[in-house]
Design a protein around this motif. Structure first.
Motif, PDB file in Angstrom:
ATOM      1  N   SER A 275       0.843  -1.194   0.000  1.00  0.00           N
ATOM      2  CA  SER A 275       0.000   0.000   0.000  1.00  0.00           C
ATOM      3  C   SER A 275       0.878   1.243   0.000  1.00  0.00           C
ATOM      4  CB  SER A 275      -0.904   0.006   1.220  1.00  0.00           C
ATOM      5  OG  SER A 275      -0.117   0.156   2.362  1.00  0.00           O
ATOM      6  N   GLU A 276       0.256   2.340  -0.300  1.00  0.00           N
ATOM      7  CA  GLU A 276       1.011   3.575  -0.424  1.00  0.00           C
ATOM      8  C   GLU A 276       0.963   4.317   0.889  1.00  0.00           C
ATOM      9  OE1 GLU A 276       1.210   5.994  -4.504  1.00  0.00           O
ATOM     10  OE2 GLU A 276      -0.334   6.629  -3.111  1.00  0.00           O
ATOM     11  N   THR A 277       2.098   4.704   1.392  1.00  0.00           N
ATOM     12  CA  THR A 277       2.102   5.438   2.648  1.00  0.00           C
ATOM     13  C   THR A 277       1.789   6.904   2.386  1.00  0.00           C
ATOM     14  OG1 THR A 277       4.419   5.954   2.428  1.00  0.00           O
ATOM     15  CG2 THR A 277       3.864   3.915   3.550  1.00  0.00           C
ATOM     16  N   SER A 279       3.767   9.361   2.900  1.00  0.00           N
ATOM     17  CA  SER A 279       4.882   9.971   2.182  1.00  0.00           C
ATOM     18  C   SER A 279       4.758   9.746   0.695  1.00  0.00           C
ATOM     19  CB  SER A 279       6.209   9.374   2.659  1.00  0.00           C
ATOM     20  OG  SER A 279       6.366   9.571   4.019  1.00  0.00           O
ATOM     21  N   ALA A 280       4.362   8.518   0.333  1.00  0.00           N
ATOM     22  CA  ALA A 280       4.258   8.227  -1.090  1.00  0.00           C
ATOM     23  C   ALA A 280       3.189   9.093  -1.730  1.00  0.00           C
ATOM     24  CB  ALA A 280       3.948   6.746  -1.290  1.00  0.00           C
ATOM     25  N   LEU A 283       4.592  12.606  -2.165  1.00  0.00           N
ATOM     26  CA  LEU A 283       5.567  12.677  -3.252  1.00  0.00           C
ATOM     27  C   LEU A 283       4.891  12.581  -4.596  1.00  0.00           C
ATOM     28  CD1 LEU A 283       8.452  10.517  -1.846  1.00  0.00           C
ATOM     29  CD2 LEU A 283       8.348  12.976  -2.058  1.00  0.00           C
ATOM     30  N   ARG A 284       3.832  11.746  -4.645  1.00  0.00           N
ATOM     31  CA  ARG A 284       3.114  11.641  -5.905  1.00  0.00           C
ATOM     32  C   ARG A 284       2.447  12.955  -6.240  1.00  0.00           C
ATOM     33  NH1 ARG A 284      -1.853   9.603  -6.436  1.00  0.00           N
ATOM     34  NH2 ARG A 284      -1.634   8.642  -4.397  1.00  0.00           N
ATOM     35  N   PHE A 361      16.152  12.027   3.963  1.00  0.00           N
ATOM     36  CA  PHE A 361      14.727  12.227   3.791  1.00  0.00           C
ATOM     37  C   PHE A 361      14.019  11.558   4.954  1.00  0.00           C
ATOM     38  CE2 PHE A 361      10.639  12.196   1.933  1.00  0.00           C
ATOM     39  CZ  PHE A 361      10.114  10.936   2.101  1.00  0.00           C
TER      40      PHE A 361
END
Lengths: 440, 152
Positions: A275-277, A279-280, A283-284, A361
């Protein structure tokens, strides 16, 4: 007898390296082995020092052979120079050296004395010297002809930049450079980074073209996507699958609920990896809405090499203009408030950054006003000293105390400033010192 | 020698082995950890690249930290063996304490001594577990029949 013959055969093989045949007496049986299989000796232990010494000895021996071969070649070379072909080459070379001299003068350069001597020398004797001196003449002509170019400022600055850019790779684990080196390195690396046209196209900032017209062109994949959507919506089998899935999710049957708990748990475990956190997602958002060519790796590298040293320098040396370029309104006010108070009291900051490392980061998140930000942490070692502006004596701090500090900095990218050559649109919206401890 | 581990090299060379082994452990473990972390924190479509970048940036650092710890520990163990001329668990415990203390030395005496105590206790636990396991799995001495009475 047989073994002895075999042993001798192995010793006289055609290998150029000398075979150091060693034998070990193990239980009375002689075993001959080549030096490359030292592993068999000493019960499996290779002495590293011994291996190194043997390797050095072998290479020295090879080098001696090389030297003797080279000497042979040079002796042969001197015999070649007397032939007719060599005479022709010599004439051609002196003609071309004349052409080079003319070009050098056209460029406005100074012709070296050594060159003149060879060019105007009457026919040189037929010895091995002919080739060597011509080669040397061409060599000095080239360096003499380019000397004026090499002495100009532009070339010198480029040369210095190339060297400092090469040093950048060593910065990855830490280090601190002063302002001038940083600026040069940044200019140089920007040029060098865009190595291919494709990369340049990816990284340049794209602006809306007002003259482009209002027509809309359908993306070439749109037809397939549309047909797939139609299929999904109209086909009965696909609809049946969706219906089954929906009823599984919303069923109240206790058996189905128990099964659902298990599948949800399994999906949770897999989802940890897939899954996308937060942060992801942030950033996206940066990549989609603000900067199509955004790469976190390059951003952290820029932070490490340029952005954070600039901001820290400006903060510690009370440089308000640089801070204004890099900081948002709120953080600018906060940071400058501290040192305007100091300057009002007649205190000058003499703080030095000794080292800066571990620029990492930490995370990225989306703030309430839908602004994606990147959180970066780093550590420095500083020497905080404040002096009286007039007398120069130390008002606060000590020159011997080194502090290891942890900082947090938060960055975001402002699309309107994407053209800014210094910041590329990045703005710092917060800088905070998390902890500070004395160290030596 | 009871308790001697014959699969390890003698004392100077074992430092190289331990440093290399520790680096390998740290690099592989740290690389995997940071790959997963980097992949999770990257948007879809850039996961693999994000994971590889994070692993490339952080993995060798963790490997280096492990290698520093391992080589220091092994060095001091050899030093203690040489001084004491004995091979027993106290060498490891003392070496763990010295290593822990030295690695935290930049923080001052207090931080160094706290770290030394932690290092010693950790090694004592490891050695204790090792001794317990070797006692549990020790082979019984083979039962030998008494020699037949010699005929007079």
């Amino acid at each position: 007898m047989m073994t002895k013959a075999l042993f001798r055969l192995r010793c006289t093989s055609a290998l150029s390296q000398p075979i150091a045949a060693r034998s070990a007496a193990i239980g009375g049986v002689r075993i001959a082995s080549m030096h490359t299989s030292k592993i068999q000796l000493n019960g499996g232990h290779i002495s590293p020092l011994k291996a190194f010494a043997d390797s050095v000895r072998r290479q020295v021996k090879e080098n001696q052979e090389l030297q003797s071969n080279m000497k042979l070649l040079e002796d042969h070379g001197s015999k070649i120079s007397d032939s007719a072909a060599m005479k022709k080459t010599r004439e051609a070379a002196s003609a071309s050296s004349e052409a080079i001299r003319k070009t050098a003068q056209a460029v406005g350069g100074v012709v070296g004395d050594g060159f003149k001597a060879v060019a105007e020398n009457p026919v040189t004797k037929a010895t091995g010297e002919a080739v060597k001196t011509t080669a040397k003449a061409v060599g000095t002509a080239a360096s003499a002809a380019t000397a004026p170019i090499r002495n100009t400022e532009a070339y010198k600055s480029v040369e210095k930049n190339v060297k400092s850019y090469v040093d950048e790779a060593s910065l990855q684990y830490g280090g601190y450079r002063d302002k001038a080196t940083r600026m040069q390195s940044r200019v140089m690396s920007r040029k060098v980074n865009a190595r291919t046209f494709a990369e340049y196209q990816r990284t340049r900032a794209i602006k809306a073209d007002e003259n482009a017209g209002e027509g809309v062109v359908l993306h070439k994949d749109a037809k397939w996507k549309e047909s797939w959507d139609n299929f999904k919506a109209n086909n009965s089998v696909m609809q049946g699958i969706f219906q089954a899935r929906k009823s599984y999710q919303e069923s109240e049957n206790p058996v189905i609920e128990a099964t659902r708990a298990v599948t949800d748990k399994v999906r949770g475990v897999f989802g940890f990896f897939f899954s996308e956190t937060e942060s992801a997602a942030a950033l996206r958002q940066i990549r989609d809405t603000i900067d199509p060519g955004f790469s976190l790796d390059m951003f952290v590298r820029e932070c490490r090499e340029f952005i954070i040293p600039e901001i820290l320098d400006a903060y510690l040396h009370s440089d308000a203009e640089t801070l204004k370029v890099w900081c948002s309104e709120a953080s600018y006010n906060v940071l400058t408030a501290i040192f305007t108070a100091q300057t009002q009291q007649g205190v000058m900051s003499d703080c030095k950054i000794l080292d800066m490392r571990h620029v990492d980061f930490h995370s990225a998140r989306v703030l309430e006003n839908d602004v994606p930000v990147i959180v970066v942490t780093f550590q420095t070692q500083e020497n905080n000293v404040f002096r009286n502006k007039k007398t120069g004596e130390i008002v606060q701090g000590s020159e011997d105390v080194i502090e290891a500090c942890h900082y947090v900095a938060i960055f975001t990218k402002v699309p309107e400033n994407a053209d800014d050559p210094v910041t590329n649109g990045w703005k710092m919206i917060d800088l905070a010192k998390q902890s500070s401890r004395t160290t030596w | 020698m009871r308790g001697a581990d014959v699969s390890r090299d003698p004392c100077p060379w074992v430092i190289l082995n331990d440093a290399g082994g520790a680096f390998a452990m740290g690099a592989i473990g740290g690389g995997t950890w940071h790959f997963i972390k980097g992949a999770r924190n990257s948007p879809y479509g850039e996961r693999f690249r994000g994971g590889v970048n994070a692993m490339r940036a952080r993995g060798p650092i963790i490997g280096g930290n492990f290698a520093v710890w391992g080589s220091m520990f092994s060095t001091f163990e050899c030093v203690l063996k040489g001084i004491r001329q004995k091979e027993d668990p106290w060498n490891s415990i003392g070496s763990g304490a010295i290593t822990g203390g030295l690695l935290a030395a930049r923080g001052g005496w207090r931080a160094a001594s706290v770290s030394a105590v932690f290092g010693g206790v950790l090694l004592a636990l490891i050695e204790g577990v090792g001794i317990a396991m070797s006692r549990a799995f020790a082979q019984q001495p083979p039962i030998v029949a008494p020699p037949p009475p010699s005929s007079q």
